[in-house]
Design a protein around this motif. Structure first.
Motif, short mmCIF file in Angstrom:
data_model
loop_
_atom_site.label_atom_id
_atom_site.label_comp_id
_atom_site.label_asym_id
_atom_site.label_seq_id
_atom_site.Cartn_x
_atom_site.Cartn_y
_atom_site.Cartn_z
N SER A 163 60.64 4.82 -10.05
CA SER A 163 61.15 4.39 -8.74
C SER A 163 62.45 5.10 -8.41
N SER A 164 63.31 5.21 -9.43
CA SER A 164 64.60 5.88 -9.21
C SER A 164 64.41 7.34 -8.86
N ASP A 165 63.48 8.00 -9.57
CA ASP A 165 63.19 9.40 -9.28
C ASP A 165 62.66 9.58 -7.86
N ALA A 166 61.80 8.65 -7.45
CA ALA A 166 61.24 8.73 -6.10
C ALA A 166 62.33 8.58 -5.05
N CYS A 167 63.29 7.68 -5.32
CA CYS A 167 64.40 7.45 -4.39
C CYS A 167 65.25 8.70 -4.26
N ARG A 168 65.48 9.37 -5.41
CA ARG A 168 66.32 10.56 -5.38
C ARG A 168 65.62 11.70 -4.64
N GLY A 169 64.28 11.70 -4.72
CA GLY A 169 63.56 12.77 -4.08
C GLY A 169 63.50 12.65 -2.57
N ARG A 170 63.79 11.45 -2.07
CA ARG A 170 63.72 11.22 -0.64
C ARG A 170 65.12 11.19 -0.07
N LYS A 171 65.47 12.17 0.72
CA LYS A 171 66.81 12.25 1.27
C LYS A 171 66.87 11.61 2.64
N GLY A 172 67.97 10.89 2.89
CA GLY A 172 68.19 10.31 4.20
C GLY A 172 68.45 11.39 5.23
N LYS A 173 68.15 11.09 6.48
CA LYS A 173 68.34 12.07 7.54
C LYS A 173 69.34 11.54 8.56
N MET A 174 69.89 12.45 9.33
CA MET A 174 70.83 12.08 10.37
C MET A 174 70.04 11.65 11.61
N THR A 175 69.79 10.35 11.72
CA THR A 175 69.05 9.82 12.86
C THR A 175 69.97 9.75 14.07
N LEU A 176 69.36 9.59 15.23
CA LEU A 176 70.13 9.49 16.47
C LEU A 176 71.04 8.27 16.43
N LEU A 177 70.56 7.17 15.85
CA LEU A 177 71.37 5.94 15.78
C LEU A 177 72.57 6.14 14.87
N LEU A 178 72.36 6.76 13.70
CA LEU A 178 73.47 6.99 12.77
C LEU A 178 74.49 7.94 13.39
N ALA A 179 74.01 8.97 14.06
CA ALA A 179 74.93 9.89 14.74
C ALA A 179 75.70 9.17 15.83
N GLY A 180 75.02 8.29 16.57
CA GLY A 180 75.67 7.55 17.65
C GLY A 180 76.76 6.63 17.16
#
Length: 520
Positions: free
Chosen positions: A10-27
């Motif tokens: 599970s930890s490896d899977a989490c590390r493999g998935r990177k968060g993205k800069m969504t419009l809401l986070l940028a806002g």
């Protein structure tokens, strides 16, 4: 360290998935940084350009009231209060961080904080019409409280909202808006814009506009998911906030990480400043933020800005053009901070800190030599200008933006508000101290005062090189685990969760160790 195969996968899977800069986070990043951090930078430099006209107003107001002109010593005292009340207010604002963010949340605190901007903006904007200089001094301390709160709460809020692979870049954005605020104040403060006899009240009053924008827009953005789950106990709201911020529905890995912190929160509770200062398991984290915050402010950045006019004048720059050169330096500051936003996730926090303080250290040393030789060696005056620019670059990429990012990353939810209170207080007290003693340093040491700043940069560089770890790409839990060995506490993990709390049957020594680790 013991983990089940399932947890490892599970930890490896989490590390493999990177968060993205969504419009809401940028806002939410832009709104909170513009509405709060921008004001900090704006109010740092807004009174520099119209200083002569404001002091004339002080004197004329006093003359109209008393029939005699103000004594120069009293005028100097009033102006010193006008300048120094801002960092003093910042210190008071830092002391309010913990109670407010725990009671009202991160977003709620930022909304409340707008009061400390809009009210003084109105008072300062109408001070000339009302013929009172006292409200300017009062307003400076109020807007300082606003800056003290925002300089701590915005990095905390954005750091808790961001995925770990973007946390550094998003965490530097508040510092970017601080530099933009400084630059805008410098531009608007030009004598042919608002830095004149008629325009200075408007210049001071404009600080309320970003607060109004934030007050109107920020309610549409979510509260910190970590605050919602760990401190409010509302997992559903936290999950919904995370889904909106991440742009996908599968947020179980982050919810699980928050639950681990929640276990610590339930058993230990929130740490007060006193508890934090006496807590062995966070000893080196606390020392690190104190050293970095002191290094940030005592490294001479305000002194460099103060000395800029004299350096450029000695280099042959026309006196009337110095204000435009100063704006150019402000633009360099903005550009290099913007560069830091894009390189922090690739180069890491530690390298930027070392590069920043290293460049500042060398620049101060060479600047000392250049200032002492420029009267006899003609090209030294150009070296002085180069040193100023190099120093600004060093501070912009490391010393200015990274320490606040590190506070967010080196502490967990239960200790983060107290850590920001300590870091913010050190930041503002150091700022106030430099403003208080720098004129005396210049009078006594002249250009050699930069050797003092050189030494401070060197000490900070050595400390970071030896003690401060890299935090790039790590969860809050992993960062605290990496500091456990230096704090001489033993962190263990059982098969179900990253936190292990020793059972009551353990020996007293084991119980004591477990108690000191619960917050981690």
């Amino acid at each position: 360290m013991k983990l089940t195969t399932e947890k490892q996968e599970s930890s490896d899977a989490c590390r493999g998935r990177k968060g993205k800069m969504t419009l809401l986070l940028a806002g939410v990043t832009l709104v909170s940084a513009f509405g709060s951090s921008f004001q900090y930078g704006y109010n740092v430099s807004v009174i520099n350009s119209p200083a002569v006209f404001m002091q004339e107003f002080y004197n004329q107001t006093y003359l109209d009231r008393n029939g005699i002109p103000m004594e120069s010593s009293f005028q100097k005292l009033l102006w010193s209060l006008t300048v120094s009340m801002f960092p003093l207010g910042g210190f008071f604002g830092s002391l309010m961080v913990g109670p407010l963010v725990n009671k009202c949340g991160r977003k709620g605190t930022l909304l409340i904080n707008n009061i400390f901007s809009i009210v003084p903006a109105i008072l300062m904007g109408t001070s000339k019409v009302a013929k009172t200089f006292e409200v300017i001094i009062l307003s400076r301390i109020i807007v300082g409280i606003c800056a003290g709160l925002s300089s701590n709460v915005v990095p905390m809020y954005l750091g808790e909202m961001s995925p770990k692979n973007l946390r550094g870049a998003v965490g530097v954005v508040p510092q970017l808006f601080i530099t933009i605020g400084i630059l805008i104040a410098q531009i608007l403060g030009l004598t042919n814009i608002l830095g004149n006899l008629e325009g200075w009240p408007v210049l001071l009053g404009l600080t309320g506009i970003p607060a109004v924008v934030q007050l109107l827009l920020l309610p549409f953005f979510p509260e910190s998911p970590r605050y919602l789950l760990i401190q409010k106990g509302n997992e559903e709201q936290a999950r919904q906030a995370l889904k909106r911020l991440r742009g996908w529905d599968d947020v179980d890995d982050e919810i699980e990480e928050m639950r681990r912190e929640d276990q610590s929160e339930k058993l230990e509770g929130r740490l007060s400043v006193f508890n934090l200062c006496t807590f062995r398991a966070l000893r080196w984290q606390l020392i690190s933020i104190i050293v970095m915050m002191m290094g940030q402010q005592l490294s001479g950045v305000n002194a460099i800005f103060y000395y800029t006019d004299e350096i450029f004048n000695s280099a042959g720059v026309n006196k009337n053009n110095v204000q435009y050169v100063t704006v150019g330096i402000g633009a360099v500051n903005v550009f290099m901070t913007c560069v830091a936003v894009f390189i922090i996730e690739s180069l890491g926090r530690r390298l930027l800190l070392l590069a920043g303080f290293g460049i500042c250290c060398v620049s101060c040393a060479v600047l000392t030599m250049a200032l002492n030789l420029q009267a006899t060696v003609s090209w030294m005056q150009y070296l002085s200008i180069a040193c100023v620019i190099a120093y600004i670059i060093g501070h912009a990429i490391g010393a200015s933006p990274i320490p606040f990012v590190m506070i967010t990353e080196m502490f967990l939810q239960s200790s983060r508000p107290a850590a920001f209170m300590v870091g913010g207080s050190v930041h503002w007290l150091s700022n106030f101290t430099v403003g208080l003693i720098f004129l005396y340093m210049v009078e006594g040491l002249r250009a050699y005062c930069f050797l003092v700043f050189c030494a401070i940069c060197l000490v900070t560089f050595i400390y970071i090189f030896i003690i401060v770890p890299e935090t790039k790409g790590k969860t809050f839990m992993e960062i605290n685990q990496s500091m456990a060995k230096r704090n001489k506490v033993e962190m263990q993990m059982d098969k179900e969760k990253l936190n292990v709390f020793q059972p009551a049957s353990e020996t007293p020594k084991k119980e004591e160790e477990a108690h000191s680790l619960n917050v981690l």
